[in-house]
Design a protein around this motif. Structure first.
Motif, PDB file in Angstrom:
ATOM      1  N   TYR A 117      -7.328  -7.015  -9.159  1.00  0.00           N
ATOM      2  CA  TYR A 117      -8.040  -5.911  -8.515  1.00  0.00           C
ATOM      3  C   TYR A 117      -8.007  -4.716  -9.456  1.00  0.00           C
ATOM      4  O   TYR A 117      -6.942  -4.347  -9.966  1.00  0.00           O
ATOM      5  CB  TYR A 117      -7.396  -5.539  -7.173  1.00  0.00           C
ATOM      6  N   PHE A 118      -9.163  -4.136  -9.684  1.00  0.00           N
ATOM      7  CA  PHE A 118      -9.292  -2.948 -10.522  1.00  0.00           C
ATOM      8  C   PHE A 118      -9.821  -1.829  -9.633  1.00  0.00           C
ATOM      9  O   PHE A 118     -10.911  -1.950  -9.064  1.00  0.00           O
ATOM     10  CB  PHE A 118     -10.250  -3.209 -11.686  1.00  0.00           C
ATOM     11  N   ILE A 119      -9.054  -0.774  -9.509  1.00  0.00           N
ATOM     12  CA  ILE A 119      -9.369   0.302  -8.574  1.00  0.00           C
ATOM     13  C   ILE A 119      -9.485   1.614  -9.341  1.00  0.00           C
ATOM     14  O   ILE A 119      -8.600   1.948 -10.141  1.00  0.00           O
ATOM     15  CB  ILE A 119      -8.265   0.424  -7.505  1.00  0.00           C
ATOM     16  N   GLU A 120     -10.555   2.329  -9.090  1.00  0.00           N
ATOM     17  CA  GLU A 120     -10.741   3.645  -9.705  1.00  0.00           C
ATOM     18  C   GLU A 120     -10.632   4.695  -8.600  1.00  0.00           C
ATOM     19  O   GLU A 120     -11.323   4.610  -7.586  1.00  0.00           O
ATOM     20  CB  GLU A 120     -12.103   3.730 -10.378  1.00  0.00           C
ATOM     21  N   LEU A 121      -9.730   5.644  -8.796  1.00  0.00           N
ATOM     22  CA  LEU A 121      -9.490   6.708  -7.825  1.00  0.00           C
ATOM     23  C   LEU A 121      -9.941   8.032  -8.412  1.00  0.00           C
ATOM     24  O   LEU A 121      -9.760   8.282  -9.604  1.00  0.00           O
ATOM     25  CB  LEU A 121      -8.000   6.795  -7.494  1.00  0.00           C
TER      26      LEU A 121
ATOM     27  N   ILE B 248      -2.093  -2.977  -1.828  1.00  0.00           N
ATOM     28  CA  ILE B 248      -2.704  -4.201  -1.301  1.00  0.00           C
ATOM     29  C   ILE B 248      -2.788  -4.144   0.224  1.00  0.00           C
ATOM     30  O   ILE B 248      -3.795  -4.525   0.820  1.00  0.00           O
ATOM     31  CB  ILE B 248      -1.923  -5.452  -1.778  1.00  0.00           C
ATOM     32  N   LYS B 249      -1.750  -3.645   0.870  1.00  0.00           N
ATOM     33  CA  LYS B 249      -1.744  -3.515   2.323  1.00  0.00           C
ATOM     34  C   LYS B 249      -2.889  -2.611   2.789  1.00  0.00           C
ATOM     35  O   LYS B 249      -3.601  -2.932   3.744  1.00  0.00           O
ATOM     36  CB  LYS B 249      -0.400  -2.949   2.784  1.00  0.00           C
ATOM     37  N   GLN B 250      -3.096  -1.495   2.106  1.00  0.00           N
ATOM     38  CA  GLN B 250      -4.182  -0.585   2.463  1.00  0.00           C
ATOM     39  C   GLN B 250      -5.556  -1.224   2.217  1.00  0.00           C
ATOM     40  O   GLN B 250      -6.487  -1.034   3.004  1.00  0.00           O
ATOM     41  CB  GLN B 250      -4.063   0.725   1.689  1.00  0.00           C
TER      42      GLN B 250
ATOM     43  N   ILE C  74      -9.731  -7.154   0.535  1.00  0.00           N
ATOM     44  CA  ILE C  74      -9.009  -8.247  -0.111  1.00  0.00           C
ATOM     45  C   ILE C  74      -9.836  -9.525   0.049  1.00  0.00           C
ATOM     46  O   ILE C  74     -10.336  -9.829   1.128  1.00  0.00           O
ATOM     47  CB  ILE C  74      -7.607  -8.422   0.509  1.00  0.00           C
ATOM     48  N   LYS C  75      -9.974 -10.276  -1.040  1.00  0.00           N
ATOM     49  CA  LYS C  75     -10.824 -11.465  -1.028  1.00  0.00           C
ATOM     50  C   LYS C  75     -10.122 -12.720  -0.519  1.00  0.00           C
ATOM     51  O   LYS C  75     -10.753 -13.601   0.049  1.00  0.00           O
ATOM     52  CB  LYS C  75     -11.368 -11.738  -2.432  1.00  0.00           C
TER      53      LYS C  75
END
Length: 95
Positions: A34-38, A80-82, A89-90
């Protein structure tokens, strides 16, 4: 979507997902990345989390304020929980 991380609530501008399954150097590989940009008003932060379904572990790192650092296992689990709560989540994670 917003994530609460590093004692702050930040807007998620992008989430990318990559599923990796197969054999690499004679070892079975089964993981999700997972790649997340904030984004905050003053900065952009990037988080990557590797969910290893064989070893049943999380490995994460982040780039923020121009520096790269590792995420603690508890931070990865919280993110991951959020993401699960937001249906991002896939695959089901049972560890």
């Amino acid at each position: 979507m917003k994530l609460k991380i590093f004692n702050r609530t930040m807007c998620v501008s992008k989430i990318e997902y990559e599923k990796i399954m197969g054999i690499y150097q004679k070892k079975k590989v089964d993981c999700d990345n997972y790649f997340i940009e904030l984004k905050t008003p003053f900065s952009t932060q990037e988080i990557s989390i590797n969910v290893d379904f064989i070893k049943k572990e999380f490995i994460g790192d982040c780039v923020r304020y121009g520096e790269m650092g590792n995420l603690e296992n508890s931070e990865c689990k919280e993110i991951i929980k959020q993401l699960e709560q937001a249906n991002k989540i896939k695959r089901k994670i049972n560890f």
